[in-house]
Design a protein around this motif. Structure first.
Motif, mmCIF file in Angstrom:
data_model
loop_
_atom_site.group_PDB
_atom_site.id
_atom_site.type_symbol
_atom_site.label_atom_id
_atom_site.label_comp_id
_atom_site.label_asym_id
_atom_site.label_seq_id
_atom_site.Cartn_x
_atom_site.Cartn_y
_atom_site.Cartn_z
ATOM 1 N N THR A 108 0.835 -1.199 0.000
ATOM 2 C CA THR A 108 0.000 0.000 0.000
ATOM 3 C C THR A 108 0.872 1.253 0.000
ATOM 4 O O THR A 108 2.063 1.210 0.274
ATOM 5 N N LYS A 120 -4.192 1.397 -2.614
ATOM 6 C CA LYS A 120 -3.944 -0.033 -2.519
ATOM 7 C C LYS A 120 -2.554 -0.390 -3.007
ATOM 8 O O LYS A 120 -1.911 -1.296 -2.464
ATOM 9 N N TYR A 169 -8.485 4.725 0.488
ATOM 10 C CA TYR A 169 -8.775 4.677 1.924
ATOM 11 C C TYR A 169 -8.543 6.051 2.545
ATOM 12 O O TYR A 169 -7.567 6.715 2.180
ATOM 13 N N ILE A 180 -14.516 -1.885 0.049
ATOM 14 C CA ILE A 180 -13.140 -1.410 0.104
ATOM 15 C C ILE A 180 -12.234 -2.437 -0.554
ATOM 16 O O ILE A 180 -12.256 -3.615 -0.187
ATOM 17 N N LEU A 195 -9.245 -4.162 -0.801
ATOM 18 C CA LEU A 195 -7.992 -4.542 -0.133
ATOM 19 C C LEU A 195 -8.087 -6.001 0.273
ATOM 20 O O LEU A 195 -8.985 -6.392 1.022
ATOM 21 N N ASP A 196 -7.174 -6.808 -0.236
ATOM 22 C CA ASP A 196 -7.171 -8.230 0.097
ATOM 23 C C ASP A 196 -6.905 -8.420 1.586
ATOM 24 O O ASP A 196 -6.055 -7.747 2.162
ATOM 25 N N ARG A 233 -8.476 -7.556 4.176
ATOM 26 C CA ARG A 233 -8.644 -6.320 4.946
ATOM 27 C C ARG A 233 -8.950 -6.591 6.415
ATOM 28 O O ARG A 233 -8.336 -5.999 7.317
ATOM 29 N N GLU A 234 -9.897 -7.475 6.699
ATOM 30 C CA GLU A 234 -10.281 -7.736 8.087
ATOM 31 C C GLU A 234 -9.118 -8.338 8.871
ATOM 32 O O GLU A 234 -8.918 -8.017 10.046
ATOM 33 N N LEU A 279 -9.046 1.943 7.208
ATOM 34 C CA LEU A 279 -9.489 0.733 6.515
ATOM 35 C C LEU A 279 -10.888 0.274 6.916
ATOM 36 O O LEU A 279 -11.396 -0.723 6.400
ATOM 37 N N LYS A 319 -14.934 0.168 7.216
ATOM 38 C CA LYS A 319 -16.123 0.501 6.441
ATOM 39 C C LYS A 319 -17.112 1.273 7.318
ATOM 40 O O LYS A 319 -17.069 1.178 8.550
#
Length: 231
Positions: free
Chosen positions: A73, A89, A117, A124, A126-127, A129-130, A161, A163
């Motif tokens: 990123t 990203k 972001y 969103i 982004l691989d 992300r969580e 990042l 939501k």
């Protein structure tokens, strides 16, 4: 630009970076500046995962995360106020945005909506992300309170990042943080998302927050009111 070659940069990103045509406000960093910035970065823990890639030649830089949880990123390093939250990203998204906004000559002239972001929409790109958020929060919990700069940057990245629908899960806890910059950023993020369910909390914070937070709460309420009267 062989000074980029020793880093693990995605093939397409490296290709796009090396073929990028510099323009005012967004110039490929030259070797001397690159090396001097790396020497500077080595002095501070918050910069350990970064390398500079573009500059406005006014002591501000676009930087790439080359390792760590945010690897790949891109963030913006301002000499005025440090916030290393990811903005794009990857390098390709950054360059495409610069090329699509020829009227912009520095970071401040880019509309907030062009960044990956934070994003107001609940989608969103982004691989993992969580997983990244969870890892950043785990690291944040382990950081000692005397490392204020590191705590701030970890918190800022988490908030960038998140939501809109996750605000109460991830952002609310930062509203009571003892670090005034973290509290302020949490309030600003709520304002950015125009998160109406936080209205009463924001009203409370105009009275109870630290000085920066009080001002931020006022700004956030104005954003909510704009949304309310435009709907």
């Amino acid at each position: 630009m062989e000074h980029f070659s020793k880093y693990e940069i995605e093939k397409d990103d490296l290709k796009n970076l090396l073929s990028y045509e510099s323009r005012d406000g967004f110039e490929l960093i030259e070797r001397d500046d690159f090396e001097s910035m790396l020497e500077f970065f080595e002095q501070y823990e918050i910069y350990e995962n970064l390398i500079p890639i573009l500059t406005d030649n006014n002591s501000n830089y676009w930087c790439l995360y080359v390792q760590g949880k945010l690897k790949g990123t891109v963030c913006y390093l301002s000499h005025d106020e440090v916030n290393l939250e990811p903005k794009f990203k990857n390098i390709t998204k950054l360059i495409n945005t610069i090329n699509k906004n020829p009227e912009a000559y520095d970071f401040s002239e880019l509309d907030v909506q062009v960044f990956d972001y934070p994003k107001r929409e609940n989608e969103i790109d982004l691989d993992n992300r969580e997983e990244i958020i969870a890892e950043l929060l785990t690291e944040l919990e382990k950081v000692s309170e005397n490392k204020e700069d590191l705590r701030q940057q970890l918190a800022f990245s988490v908030m960038a990042l998140v939501k809109s629908k996750e605000i109460e899960s991830y952002i609310y806890s930062f509203l009571d943080d003892e670090d005034m910059y973290i509290q302020e950023r949490a309030i600003d993020i709520i304002g950015f998302h125009k998160y109406e369910p936080a209205r009463n909390k924001l009203i409370e914070l105009t009275k109870t927050a630290m000085d920066n937070g009080k001002s931020a709460a006022g700004r956030a309420l104005k954003e909510l009111n704009k949304n309310k009267y435009s709907s």
